[in-house]
Design an enzyme around this catalytic site. Structure first.
Site, PDB file in Angstrom:
ATOM      1  N   CYS A   2       9.413  27.062  43.757  1.00  0.00           N
ATOM      2  CA  CYS A   2       9.278  27.946  44.847  1.00  0.00           C
ATOM      3  C   CYS A   2       8.581  27.496  45.923  1.00  0.00           C
ATOM      4  O   CYS A   2       7.801  26.430  46.044  1.00  0.00           O
ATOM      5  CB  CYS A   2       8.613  29.326  44.312  1.00  0.00           C
ATOM      6  SG  CYS A   2       8.860  29.975  42.760  1.00  0.00           S
ATOM      7  N   TRP A  74      12.137  30.005  42.760  1.00  0.00           N
ATOM      8  CA  TRP A  74      13.219  29.383  41.613  1.00  0.00           C
ATOM      9  C   TRP A  74      12.712  30.011  40.570  1.00  0.00           C
ATOM     10  O   TRP A  74      11.611  29.871  40.099  1.00  0.00           O
ATOM     11  CB  TRP A  74      12.899  28.048  41.716  1.00  0.00           C
ATOM     12  CG  TRP A  74      13.851  27.283  41.023  1.00  0.00           C
ATOM     13  CD1 TRP A  74      15.165  26.930  41.497  1.00  0.00           C
ATOM     14  CD2 TRP A  74      13.691  26.502  39.952  1.00  0.00           C
ATOM     15  NE1 TRP A  74      15.566  26.021  40.750  1.00  0.00           N
ATOM     16  CE2 TRP A  74      15.028  25.874  39.649  1.00  0.00           C
ATOM     17  CE3 TRP A  74      12.786  26.468  39.045  1.00  0.00           C
ATOM     18  CZ2 TRP A  74      15.141  25.205  38.508  1.00  0.00           C
ATOM     19  CZ3 TRP A  74      12.783  25.578  37.862  1.00  0.00           C
ATOM     20  CH2 TRP A  74      14.047  25.008  37.744  1.00  0.00           C
ATOM     21  N   GLU A 482      19.465   5.148  27.445  1.00  0.00           N
ATOM     22  CA  GLU A 482      19.261   5.760  28.771  1.00  0.00           C
ATOM     23  C   GLU A 482      18.536   4.809  29.843  1.00  0.00           C
ATOM     24  O   GLU A 482      19.139   4.883  30.967  1.00  0.00           O
ATOM     25  CB  GLU A 482      17.804   6.737  28.672  1.00  0.00           C
ATOM     26  CG  GLU A 482      17.339   7.321  29.620  1.00  0.00           C
ATOM     27  CD  GLU A 482      18.170   8.434  30.601  1.00  0.00           C
ATOM     28  OE1 GLU A 482      19.170   8.600  30.055  1.00  0.00           O
ATOM     29  OE2 GLU A 482      17.884   8.664  31.547  1.00  0.00           O
ATOM     30  N   LYS A 486      20.923   4.524  33.507  1.00  0.00           N
ATOM     31  CA  LYS A 486      20.104   4.661  34.639  1.00  0.00           C
ATOM     32  C   LYS A 486      20.551   3.630  35.486  1.00  0.00           C
ATOM     33  O   LYS A 486      20.917   3.548  36.873  1.00  0.00           O
ATOM     34  CB  LYS A 486      18.710   4.690  34.407  1.00  0.00           C
ATOM     35  CG  LYS A 486      17.675   5.638  34.895  1.00  0.00           C
ATOM     36  CD  LYS A 486      17.850   7.125  34.991  1.00  0.00           C
ATOM     37  CE  LYS A 486      19.255   7.838  34.732  1.00  0.00           C
ATOM     38  NZ  LYS A 486      18.742   9.171  34.218  1.00  0.00           N
ATOM     39  N   HIS A 505      26.401  -8.129  15.601  1.00  0.00           N
ATOM     40  CA  HIS A 505      27.612  -7.558  15.222  1.00  0.00           C
ATOM     41  C   HIS A 505      28.673  -7.409  16.578  1.00  0.00           C
ATOM     42  O   HIS A 505      29.802  -6.877  16.229  1.00  0.00           O
ATOM     43  CB  HIS A 505      27.576  -6.062  14.377  1.00  0.00           C
ATOM     44  CG  HIS A 505      26.815  -6.059  13.341  1.00  0.00           C
ATOM     45  ND1 HIS A 505      27.267  -6.847  12.186  1.00  0.00           N
ATOM     46  CD2 HIS A 505      25.669  -5.859  13.035  1.00  0.00           C
ATOM     47  CE1 HIS A 505      26.403  -6.297  11.317  1.00  0.00           C
ATOM     48  NE2 HIS A 505      25.232  -5.767  11.726  1.00  0.00           N
TER      49      HIS A 505
HETATM   50  C1  F6R Z   1      22.447  10.742  34.213  1.00  0.00           C
HETATM   51  C2  F6R Z   1      22.637  12.384  34.345  1.00  0.00           C
HETATM   52  C3  F6R Z   1      23.813  12.972  33.780  1.00  0.00           C
HETATM   53  C4  F6R Z   1      23.426  14.234  33.138  1.00  0.00           C
HETATM   54  C5  F6R Z   1      24.447  14.941  32.319  1.00  0.00           C
HETATM   55  C6  F6R Z   1      24.244  16.333  31.912  1.00  0.00           C
HETATM   56  O1  F6R Z   1      21.358  10.695  34.983  1.00  0.00           O
HETATM   57  O2  F6R Z   1      22.013  13.041  34.984  1.00  0.00           O
HETATM   58  O3  F6R Z   1      24.197  12.138  32.707  1.00  0.00           O
HETATM   59  O4  F6R Z   1      22.234  14.132  32.275  1.00  0.00           O
HETATM   60  O5  F6R Z   1      25.506  15.193  33.440  1.00  0.00           O
HETATM   61  O6  F6R Z   1      23.615  17.352  32.702  1.00  0.00           O
HETATM   62  P1  F6R Z   1      22.970  18.658  32.422  1.00  0.00           P
HETATM   63  O7  F6R Z   1      21.561  18.219  31.967  1.00  0.00           O
HETATM   64  O8  F6R Z   1      22.628  19.261  33.726  1.00  0.00           O
HETATM   65  O9  F6R Z   1      23.755  19.033  31.231  1.00  0.00           O
END
Ligand code: F6R
Length: 609
Positions: A2, A74, A482, A486, A505
């Site tokens: 918010c 929010w 991840e 990223k 593999h």
């Molecule tokens: C990567 C990323 C996306 C979201 C995916 C799911 O950094 O942000 O891979 O994780 O699009 O989005 P949500 O969590 O909003 O369902």
């Protein structure tokens, strides 16, 4: 999160408050409102949706007066609606609030018993009624607010006005930001600097447990005991766009640094060390259902699916239930085996991802119970669920998920313990140790953020690589995935995450002296195995960046670069291994000059198939 604004001066308040709220739009909101006091009365105007709707309403119903407060909401308690939008009034008192009042149910119940009638579902409304009660009993606005705050638990920033004292705004802050702006004959209040910059650059930052009284002649700052506080007035030199990002170059970097705070908000009010248990306020499964769960299916997309993979490890470990993680886009088009004894867990930051929503509906149609881990309150996925765990990460603006990911993992950790306790697989002592470690975790993550400059130097060294490989095992395998996601999504460098044992593999063929390989090798049950994998990379001349537990120097000779991690329980390692990988992706992307916050071809909320 918010946004709060306040103004007291000699100019029309409504316009100033509205412009201030526009500067806080980046924080995310679903409704907004203003309250302006004039000639002993306060008028409130609220609307759902964008600020343009509030501006439109204001045209039809102008608010006159030179004192007022405003808010963008929010949703955290209660859906986004006009009744739940702030400000909230009771008698002469009007309040806007940012944060979460943890004991609001008890406070509300007590106030209702004393005859107060609530008009919203929000936790905020307790402030207006409770302060009104104290004013009716003869206290000043300042004293009444102070007395009420003594009984409030949780996080808050509030701004309060009362027609009984139409020449002041009272403000207080605890764990939600609040800043005072100063100008000649005027005082401003805002959740963040951008809302102030068009009027003044002279600001006073309020700290935890502080109150302020704002008048046309200036301000008084004090602690909750009423003792005066002297604070230096700061001159802000940031540009408006820098200010929105709290001085950071990108939202992604700001959100990386927000992670300890976001984690505290995920945990808030949910952990009881005394009872060695977790309280999940929106989870309503019966004990019989929990005991009868045969399978958990976690379904999600992208980063959220990686959080799901971490969740699989945590739930299987704590509750001894078999867990499957399915990409939502695959699950929805299979003929999945789910039934009434399946707990289907959807993980989604936005709560609007089309594939995740469709997978959820598929599971629901087959009789599964649906639990969602969501960040956005009242989103489509949240509404379609039987049980909910909100992550309370606050709005995430950068397209690449960072604090959402961290809080999704944390929410799944809470779910794992909750299930484990109810199924009798988590003994009291072990649970208490785990929960103690969870409470300490935001501090540990804060410490890990200290690796930023070291990772920046590595980004310079490796930014021109064509490909990257990330290796992890066990609970760190999803973090390898991840880390790679990223890097590719914001720097456009090809990267792959792999279970380290799988390297031989196939992907081992890729390794040569041009290939940086990030190896997640903290101390733990997989340590010896991952060291063997690291040696296999080095034997093929790959460039090794190893993440190791601090004080472990045994990999120095085999690695090109080492990043140290604080020691944590193995189950919690993903929370510390994630941080350097976020920084690595961020700094490489920034050095390459890509659009970090809005990478090409990507959207924050993927509402198409
Ligand atoms: C990567 C990323 C996306 C979201 C995916 C799911 O950094 O942000 O891979 O994780 O699009 O989005 P949500 O969590 O909003 O369902």
């Amino acid at each position: 999160m918010c946004g709060i604004v306040g103004y007291i001066g000699h100019r029309p308040a409504a316009e100033i408050l509205l412009r201030g709220l526009e500067r806080l739009e980046y924080r995310g909101y679903d409704s907004a409102g203003l309250a302006v006091t004039d000639a002993g009365t306060t008028e409130v105007l609220r609307s759902v949706g964008k600020l343009s709707a509030l501006a439109e309403a204001l045209k039809g119903h102008p608010l006159t007066g030179t004192l007022g407060i405003g808010h963008t909401r929010w949703a955290t308690h209660g859906r986004p609606s006009e009744e739940n939008a702030h400000p909230h009034s009771a008698g002469p008192v009007t309040v806007v609030h940012n944060g979460i009042v943890e004991n609001h149910l008890a406070l509300r119940e007590a106030l209702e018993k004393r005859g107060h009638v609530f008009r919203s579902e929000t936790d905020t409304e307790i402030f207006s009624h409770a302060i009104r009660e104290q004013i009716d009993a003869g206290l000043s606005l300042l004293e009444a607010t102070r007395k009420v705050l003594a009984g409030v638990e949780g996080s808050y920033a509030i701004a309060v006005t009362s027609t009984t004292e139409p020449d002041r705004i009272v403000a207080a802050k605890n764990a939600s930001p609040l800043i005072i702006g100063l100008a000649e004959g005027e005082c401003y209040l805002a959740s963040d600097v951008p809302a102030l910059l068009q009027h003044t650059r002279r600001v006073v930052f309020m700290f935890e447990g502080e109150m302020a009284e704002l008048t046309r002649d200036g301000y008084r700052l004090m602690n909750l005991a009423g003792e005066p506080i002297e604070r230096e007035v700061k001159q802000i030199t940031w540009t408006p766009s820098q200010a929105e990002k709290s001085g950071h170059k990108h939202f992604m970097l700001k959100e990386i640094y927000e992670q300890p705070r976001a984690m505290v908000d995920t945990l808030r009010g949910r952990v009881s060390l005394e009872h060695a248990d977790v309280h999940l306020e929106d989870v309503h499964m019966t004990e019989a259902f929990v005991k009868g769960i045969e399978r958990v299916v976690i379904s999600a997309c992208g980063t959220a699916a990686h959080a799901g993979l971490v969740g699989k490890n945590l739930i299987e470990g704590a509750a001894r239930i078999p867990v499957e993680v399915d990409l939502a886009s695959e699950f929805r088009y299979r003929d999945p085996v789910v039934g009434p004894n399946t707990l289907f867990v959807a993980v989604s930051q936005s709560g609007e991802t089309a594939d995740t929503l469709a997978a959820l509906r598929e599971a629901k149609a087959r009789g599964a119970r649906i639990l969602s881990v969501c960040n956005v309150i009242d989103s489509s996925i949240a509404r379609a669920s039987d049980d909910l765990i909100y992550t309370h990460a606050g709005p995430e603006i950068g397209v690449a998920s960072t604090k959402a990911f961290m809080t999704q993992m944390l929410a799944l950790q809470l779910l794992a313990v909750w299930l484990g306790r109810r199924r009798g697989t988590m003994p009291f002592e072990a649970t208490r140790d785990r929960l103690q470690a969870l409470v300490e975790l935001p501090g540990v993550v804060e410490q890990q953020l200290g690796c930023a400059q070291q990772v920046l130097a590595l980004a310079h060294k490796y930014m021109n690589a064509r490909d990257f490989l990330y290796l992890g095992r066990g609970v760190n395998f999803p973090i390898a995935l991840e880390g790679a996601l990223k890097l590719k999504e914001i720097s456009y460098i090809h990267a792959e995450g792999y279970a380290a044992g799988e390297m031989k593999h196939g992907p081992i063929a890729l390794i040569d002296e041009a290939m940086p390989v990030v190896v997640l090798a903290p101390q733990g049950s997989h340590y010896d195995k991952i060291v063997s994998n690291l040696q296999q990379v080095k034997a093929r001349l790959g460039q090794v960046i190893a993440l190791v537990t601090e004080g472990n120097h045994s990999l120095d000779g085999m690695s090109d670069d080492i990043i140290e991690l604080p020691p944590v329980l193995e189950a919690l390692q993903p929370f510390v291994t994630t941080i350097p990988l976020q920084f690595l992706a961020y700094y490489i992307a920034d050095l390459k000059g890509t659009d970090v916050d809005q990478p090409r071809n990507l959207a924050k909320s993927v509402t198409v198939e």
